[in-house]
Design a protein around this motif. Structure first.
Motif, PDB file in Angstrom:
ATOM      1  N   LYS A   1     -13.569  -1.617  -0.815  1.00 16.91           N
ATOM      2  CA  LYS A   1     -14.588  -0.632  -0.477  1.00 16.91           C
ATOM      3  C   LYS A   1     -13.919   0.459  -0.013  1.00 16.91           C
ATOM      4  O   LYS A   1     -14.353   1.776   0.173  1.00 16.91           O
ATOM      5  N   LEU A   2     -12.428   0.600   0.302  1.00 19.97           N
ATOM      6  CA  LEU A   2     -11.642   1.774   0.294  1.00 19.97           C
ATOM      7  C   LEU A   2     -11.507   2.569  -0.866  1.00 19.97           C
ATOM      8  O   LEU A   2     -11.246   3.858  -0.809  1.00 19.97           O
ATOM      9  N   ASP A   3     -11.555   2.034  -1.812  1.00 23.24           N
ATOM     10  CA  ASP A   3     -11.550   2.760  -3.162  1.00 23.24           C
ATOM     11  C   ASP A   3     -10.328   3.552  -3.469  1.00 23.24           C
ATOM     12  O   ASP A   3     -10.113   4.773  -3.526  1.00 23.24           O
TER      13      ASP A   3
ATOM     14  N   SER B   1       0.857  -1.248   0.064  1.00 20.86           N
ATOM     15  CA  SER B   1      -0.143   0.157  -0.153  1.00 20.86           C
ATOM     16  C   SER B   1       0.739   1.212  -0.243  1.00 20.86           C
ATOM     17  O   SER B   1       1.899   1.210   0.557  1.00 20.86           O
ATOM     18  N   GLY B   2       0.198   2.368  -0.553  1.00 18.34           N
ATOM     19  CA  GLY B   2       0.863   3.584  -0.403  1.00 18.34           C
ATOM     20  C   GLY B   2       0.302   4.532   0.667  1.00 18.34           C
ATOM     21  O   GLY B   2       0.783   5.401   0.986  1.00 18.34           O
ATOM     22  N   ALA B   3      -0.859   3.693   1.332  1.00 19.32           N
ATOM     23  CA  ALA B   3      -1.416   4.623   2.090  1.00 19.32           C
ATOM     24  C   ALA B   3      -1.201   3.935   3.507  1.00 19.32           C
ATOM     25  O   ALA B   3      -1.622   4.457   4.701  1.00 19.32           O
ATOM     26  N   ILE B   4      -0.708   2.692   3.765  1.00 18.81           N
ATOM     27  CA  ILE B   4      -0.532   2.146   4.892  1.00 18.81           C
ATOM     28  C   ILE B   4       1.059   1.953   5.240  1.00 18.81           C
ATOM     29  O   ILE B   4       1.899   1.590   4.433  1.00 18.81           O
ATOM     30  N   ALA B   5       1.408   2.312   6.329  1.00 19.41           N
ATOM     31  CA  ALA B   5       2.840   2.088   6.963  1.00 19.41           C
ATOM     32  C   ALA B   5       2.722   0.726   7.709  1.00 19.41           C
ATOM     33  O   ALA B   5       2.388   0.900   8.956  1.00 19.41           O
ATOM     34  N   THR B   6       3.233  -0.564   7.364  1.00 20.04           N
ATOM     35  CA  THR B   6       3.141  -1.490   8.267  1.00 20.04           C
ATOM     36  C   THR B   6       3.962  -1.642   9.161  1.00 20.04           C
ATOM     37  O   THR B   6       5.323  -0.744   9.010  1.00 20.04           O
ATOM     38  N   THR B   7       4.241  -2.175  10.300  1.00 18.51           N
ATOM     39  CA  THR B   7       4.893  -2.354  11.323  1.00 18.51           C
ATOM     40  C   THR B   7       5.577  -3.659  11.646  1.00 18.51           C
ATOM     41  O   THR B   7       4.934  -4.450  11.354  1.00 18.51           O
ATOM     42  N   ALA B   8       6.563  -3.679  12.214  1.00 21.77           N
ATOM     43  CA  ALA B   8       7.240  -5.172  12.443  1.00 21.77           C
ATOM     44  C   ALA B   8       6.252  -5.920  13.051  1.00 21.77           C
ATOM     45  O   ALA B   8       6.196  -7.221  12.987  1.00 21.77           O
ATOM     46  N   ALA B   9       5.924  -5.612  14.469  1.00 25.31           N
ATOM     47  CA  ALA B   9       5.155  -6.466  15.211  1.00 25.31           C
ATOM     48  C   ALA B   9       3.507  -5.936  14.863  1.00 25.31           C
ATOM     49  O   ALA B   9       3.273  -5.096  15.075  1.00 25.31           O
TER      50      ALA B   9
ATOM     51  N   LEU C   1      -6.984 -12.780   7.008  1.00 34.37           N
ATOM     52  CA  LEU C   1      -8.153 -11.726   6.987  1.00 34.37           C
ATOM     53  C   LEU C   1      -7.925 -10.938   8.154  1.00 34.37           C
ATOM     54  O   LEU C   1      -8.011  -9.690   8.082  1.00 34.37           O
ATOM     55  N   ASP C   2      -8.084 -11.511   9.505  1.00 34.71           N
ATOM     56  CA  ASP C   2      -7.792 -10.580  10.421  1.00 34.71           C
ATOM     57  C   ASP C   2      -6.482  -9.714  10.668  1.00 34.71           C
ATOM     58  O   ASP C   2      -6.511  -8.813  10.922  1.00 34.71           O
ATOM     59  N   GLU C   3      -5.612 -10.417  10.351  1.00 39.23           N
ATOM     60  CA  GLU C   3      -4.375  -9.729  10.449  1.00 39.23           C
ATOM     61  C   GLU C   3      -4.409  -8.510   9.633  1.00 39.23           C
ATOM     62  O   GLU C   3      -3.770  -7.238   9.730  1.00 39.23           O
ATOM     63  N   ALA C   4      -4.757  -8.612   8.312  1.00 40.46           N
ATOM     64  CA  ALA C   4      -4.853  -7.727   7.247  1.00 40.46           C
ATOM     65  C   ALA C   4      -5.799  -6.673   7.694  1.00 40.46           C
ATOM     66  O   ALA C   4      -5.625  -5.162   7.468  1.00 40.46           O
ATOM     67  N   TRP C   5      -6.917  -6.920   8.166  1.00 38.72           N
ATOM     68  CA  TRP C   5      -7.796  -5.966   8.835  1.00 38.72           C
ATOM     69  C   TRP C   5      -7.257  -4.975   9.954  1.00 38.72           C
ATOM     70  O   TRP C   5      -7.267  -3.943   9.899  1.00 38.72           O
ATOM     71  N   GLN C   6      -6.358  -5.901  10.807  1.00 39.36           N
ATOM     72  CA  GLN C   6      -5.763  -5.129  11.828  1.00 39.36           C
ATOM     73  C   GLN C   6      -4.833  -3.975  11.325  1.00 39.36           C
ATOM     74  O   GLN C   6      -4.704  -2.859  11.990  1.00 39.36           O
TER      75      GLN C   6
ATOM     76  N   GLU D   1      -3.510   1.464  10.549  1.00 38.21           N
ATOM     77  CA  GLU D   1      -2.403   2.420   9.724  1.00 38.21           C
ATOM     78  C   GLU D   1      -3.035   3.144   8.672  1.00 38.21           C
ATOM     79  O   GLU D   1      -2.365   4.019   8.220  1.00 38.21           O
ATOM     80  N   TYR D   2      -4.313   2.788   8.400  1.00 40.15           N
ATOM     81  CA  TYR D   2      -4.890   3.562   7.024  1.00 40.15           C
ATOM     82  C   TYR D   2      -4.863   5.111   7.527  1.00 40.15           C
ATOM     83  O   TYR D   2      -5.510   5.434   8.674  1.00 40.15           O
ATOM     84  N   VAL D   3      -4.730   6.060   6.613  1.00 43.70           N
ATOM     85  CA  VAL D   3      -4.572   7.339   6.654  1.00 43.70           C
ATOM     86  C   VAL D   3      -6.012   7.925   6.730  1.00 43.70           C
ATOM     87  O   VAL D   3      -6.064   8.973   7.155  1.00 43.70           O
ATOM     88  N   ASP D   4      -6.792   7.443   6.164  1.00 43.43           N
ATOM     89  CA  ASP D   4      -8.352   8.061   6.357  1.00 43.43           C
ATOM     90  C   ASP D   4      -9.074   7.178   7.294  1.00 43.43           C
ATOM     91  O   ASP D   4      -9.624   6.139   7.287  1.00 43.43           O
ATOM     92  N   GLY D   5      -9.483   8.070   8.654  1.00 44.18           N
ATOM     93  CA  GLY D   5     -10.188   7.613   9.495  1.00 44.18           C
ATOM     94  C   GLY D   5     -11.424   7.039   9.280  1.00 44.18           C
ATOM     95  O   GLY D   5     -12.049   6.321  10.248  1.00 44.18           O
ATOM     96  N   SER D   6     -12.153   7.487   8.178  1.00 47.79           N
ATOM     97  CA  SER D   6     -13.373   7.168   7.908  1.00 47.79           C
ATOM     98  C   SER D   6     -13.459   5.910   7.117  1.00 47.79           C
ATOM     99  O   SER D   6     -14.502   5.427   6.765  1.00 47.79           O
ATOM    100  N   PHE D   7     -12.504   5.617   6.731  1.00 50.73           N
ATOM    101  CA  PHE D   7     -12.368   4.246   5.926  1.00 50.73           C
ATOM    102  C   PHE D   7     -13.215   4.469   4.646  1.00 50.73           C
ATOM    103  O   PHE D   7     -13.773   3.405   4.427  1.00 50.73           O
ATOM    104  N   ASN D   8     -12.916   5.684   4.027  1.00 50.54           N
ATOM    105  CA  ASN D   8     -13.618   5.810   2.887  1.00 50.54           C
ATOM    106  C   ASN D   8     -15.148   5.763   3.172  1.00 50.54           C
ATOM    107  O   ASN D   8     -15.969   5.183   2.326  1.00 50.54           O
ATOM    108  N   HIS D   9     -15.667   6.365   4.402  1.00 51.37           N
ATOM    109  CA  HIS D   9     -16.989   6.236   4.968  1.00 51.37           C
ATOM    110  C   HIS D   9     -17.467   4.645   5.047  1.00 51.37           C
ATOM    111  O   HIS D   9     -18.892   4.548   4.814  1.00 51.37           O
TER     112      HIS D   9
END
Length: 220
Positions: free
Chosen positions: A98-100, A17-25, A49-54, A59-67
């Protein structure tokens, strides 16, 4: 550690992703799950699925998750029964849609391997990342490296590569197409390109040594 846990522990590398900064842990399981549910989840495709959702949730920059109701998305993902990893991957891609956001996408292990083969360190080629469209199986450009032959030749994300030096890409995997495009520095490769809008054209690129940066970002 079971095989599912070993495989899915690399999700932070597979979610591209260009919008998500993943972390080591990463926190694999949400605290709302019971112990039996956690045990069941660890042995099913739902773990990815759950780990990706987490990752997206944190980390997603849009707190509304594209509404989008992102909590409801997680519930929907984990309530379904999956008979294969492929089904789980498909559900995850649909959730991310859904995040478009064209820069937030899930790569399965084969796609991730192909991507890292294209983008690791320094290489000789034309400087573009490829993917295989899920529905049409067409080979398409994901991104072009700055100041690369691909960028100078005018290639854009979304362009489809129809032929490589006269060879059709129909039926080729991403890795096979990338192998045809790579070559010795100074040699040329001719690509027949289809651009959205049905524009079709040839572009001749001269292969060069491509040095890739691990991270690219803008401060505004």
């Amino acid at each position: 550690m079971n095989s599912a846990s070993k495989h899915f522990s690399f999700i932070q590398n597979i979610l591209y992703s260009g919008a998500i900064a993943t972390t080591a842990a990463l926190s694999l399981l949400a605290p709302s799950l019971s112990k039996p549910a956690e045990a069941n989840l660890e042995n099913s495709p739902k773990v990815v699925l759950d780990e990706a959702w987490q990752i997206v949730n944190r980390e997603y920059v849009d707190g509304s998750f594209n509404h989008t109701d992102w909590q409801a998305t997680r519930k929907s993902l984990l309530e379904k029964n999956y008979t294969s990893q492929a089904q789980a991957y498909k559900a995850l891609r649909e959730a991310l849609d859904k995040l478009d956001d064209p820069y937030t996408r899930f790569l399965d292990p084969e796609q991730f391997k192909a991507l890292t083969n294209q983008t690791s360190g320094e290489m000789s080629g034309v400087g573009m990342q490829l993917k295989q469209e899920e529905l049409t199986k067409a080979i398409a450009v994901v991104d072009v490296v700055e100041n690369s032959p691909a960028m100078k030749g005018g290639l854009l994300p979304g362009d489809q590569i129809k032929e490589i030096d006269g060879k059709s890409t129909s039926g080729l995997s991403v890795s096979a197409a990338a192998k045809l495009i790579r070559g010795d520095v100074g040699t040329k490769v001719v690509l027949r390109v289809i651009r959205p809008g049905d524009r079709e054209f040839d572009v001749t690129l001269t292969r060069a040594r491509i040095e890739l940066q691990a991270v690219r970002y803008d401060l505004k």
